[in-house]
Design an enzyme around this catalytic site. Structure first.
Site, PDB file in Angstrom:
ATOM      1  N   ARG A  59     -39.617  59.869  15.349  1.00 47.32           N
ATOM      2  CA  ARG A  59     -38.616  60.918  15.103  1.00 47.32           C
ATOM      3  C   ARG A  59     -37.843  60.690  13.816  1.00 47.32           C
ATOM      4  O   ARG A  59     -37.124  61.572  13.355  1.00 47.32           O
ATOM      5  CB  ARG A  59     -37.701  61.061  16.328  1.00 47.32           C
ATOM      6  CG  ARG A  59     -38.474  61.624  17.530  1.00 47.32           C
ATOM      7  CD  ARG A  59     -37.565  61.856  18.712  1.00 47.32           C
ATOM      8  NE  ARG A  59     -36.875  60.681  19.147  1.00 47.32           N
ATOM      9  CZ  ARG A  59     -37.376  59.758  19.966  1.00 47.32           C
ATOM     10  NH1 ARG A  59     -38.587  59.903  20.469  1.00 47.32           N
ATOM     11  NH2 ARG A  59     -36.678  58.708  20.300  1.00 47.32           N
ATOM     12  N   GLU A  96     -35.318  44.916  25.529  1.00 48.21           N
ATOM     13  CA  GLU A  96     -34.681  44.424  26.750  1.00 48.21           C
ATOM     14  C   GLU A  96     -35.678  43.582  27.548  1.00 48.21           C
ATOM     15  O   GLU A  96     -35.361  42.508  28.033  1.00 48.21           O
ATOM     16  CB  GLU A  96     -34.186  45.612  27.569  1.00 48.21           C
ATOM     17  CG  GLU A  96     -33.075  45.249  28.507  1.00 48.21           C
ATOM     18  CD  GLU A  96     -32.541  46.468  29.237  1.00 48.21           C
ATOM     19  OE1 GLU A  96     -32.830  47.598  28.796  1.00 48.21           O
ATOM     20  OE2 GLU A  96     -31.866  46.273  30.258  1.00 48.21           O
TER      21      GLU A  96
HETATM   22  P1  AMP Z   1     -32.503  50.796  19.257  1.00 49.81           P
HETATM   23  O1  AMP Z   1     -33.500  49.830  18.687  1.00 49.81           O
HETATM   24  O2  AMP Z   1     -31.968  50.387  20.585  1.00 49.81           O
HETATM   25  O3  AMP Z   1     -31.385  51.107  18.247  1.00 49.81           O
HETATM   26  O4  AMP Z   1     -33.272  52.150  19.558  1.00 49.81           O
HETATM   27  C1  AMP Z   1     -33.568  53.016  18.538  1.00 49.81           C
HETATM   28  C2  AMP Z   1     -34.832  53.774  18.773  1.00 49.81           C
HETATM   29  O5  AMP Z   1     -34.982  54.229  20.118  1.00 49.81           O
HETATM   30  C3  AMP Z   1     -34.832  54.995  17.882  1.00 49.81           C
HETATM   31  O6  AMP Z   1     -36.079  55.075  17.225  1.00 49.81           O
HETATM   32  C4  AMP Z   1     -34.565  56.154  18.815  1.00 49.81           C
HETATM   33  O7  AMP Z   1     -35.452  57.203  18.506  1.00 49.81           O
HETATM   34  C5  AMP Z   1     -34.807  55.633  20.220  1.00 49.81           C
HETATM   35  N1  AMP Z   1     -33.684  55.865  21.144  1.00 49.81           N
HETATM   36  C6  AMP Z   1     -32.868  54.927  21.685  1.00 49.81           C
HETATM   37  N2  AMP Z   1     -31.977  55.437  22.528  1.00 49.81           N
HETATM   38  C7  AMP Z   1     -32.201  56.770  22.527  1.00 49.81           C
HETATM   39  C8  AMP Z   1     -31.581  57.885  23.195  1.00 49.81           C
HETATM   40  N3  AMP Z   1     -30.555  57.733  24.056  1.00 49.81           N
HETATM   41  N4  AMP Z   1     -32.073  59.113  22.953  1.00 49.81           N
HETATM   42  C9  AMP Z   1     -33.106  59.297  22.097  1.00 49.81           C
HETATM   43  N5  AMP Z   1     -33.713  58.283  21.441  1.00 49.81           N
HETATM   44  C10 AMP Z   1     -33.286  57.043  21.649  1.00 49.81           C
END
Ligand code: AMP
Length: 171
Positions: A59, A96
């Site tokens: 995305r 996680e």
């Molecule tokens: P993080 O590594 O935890 O910052 O997760 C980021 C990635 O997970 C990004 O590429 C987002 O597209 C996806 N992501 C994480 N949480 C969400 C959420 N609540 N809604 C949509 N996409 C999410």
């Protein structure tokens, strides 16, 4: 000016229980909202010449590519393992449960180039941190990490605090 939050749909318990998924597809359906989003991203940047916009699969590709075109910069996809056909650099990062890997083409960024990292959502910051690490190993100069949405309660920006972190919408 449009209120972009009106175009973000929240889906509870997707893709797993307890997650409030931020669905950006209603925004993608509306060309005027897309234009407004790109304009707001451009406003976050100063005058510095950007050489590459790096978008994270998948995305991060939507607005990453539009931003690159607007900035007359190259677009670089960072992808999940096994998707890129040429020589790659890879970075693993903790989830996680278990680990994941991000990959980038070795010829995508040249040392000293000015780079923007883009993704749709900043959550815990693990993905962005691994992406920054890839860019820096290649000698890229990260000018800004920008996100359409930041989930502030997960403190993701702390993981990439050495960089300028900007987001259009906070929750
Ligand atoms: P993080 O590594 O935890 O910052 O997760 C980021 C990635 O997970 C990004 O590429 C987002 O597209 C996806 N992501 C994480 N949480 C969400 C959420 N609540 N809604 C949509 N996409 C999410």
């Amino acid at each position: 000016m449009k209120n972009l939050k009106e175009y973000i749909r929240e889906i509870s318990d997707f893709p797993s229980e307890g997650i409030k998924y931020k669905d950006i597809t209603p925004l993608l359906l509306d060309p005027e909202a897309v234009q407004e989003t790109v304009a707001q991203f451009i406003k976050l940047l100063g005058d510095v010449k950007i050489d590459k916009v790096v978008g994270i699969e998948s995305r991060g590709f939507f607005f990453g590519m539009l931003l690159a075109e607007k900035l007359k910069a190259g677009f670089v996809p960072i992808r999940k393992p096994g998707k890129l056909p040429y020589k790659i650099h890879a970075e693993s990062y903790k989830l996680e449960y278990g680990t994941d890997i991000l990959e980038i083409h070795q010829d995508a960024i040249k040392p000293g180039e000015n780079v923007i990292l883009h993704d749709d959502v900043l959550a815990t910051g693990g993905t962005a941190k691994a992406a920054c690490s890839l860019i820096e190993k290649m000698g890229g100069n990260i000018i800004q990490c920008n996100f359409l949405i930041e989930l502030g309660f997960l403190n993701g920006r702390e993981k990439i605090a050495e960089h300028e972190v900007r987001s259009l919408l906070s929750y």
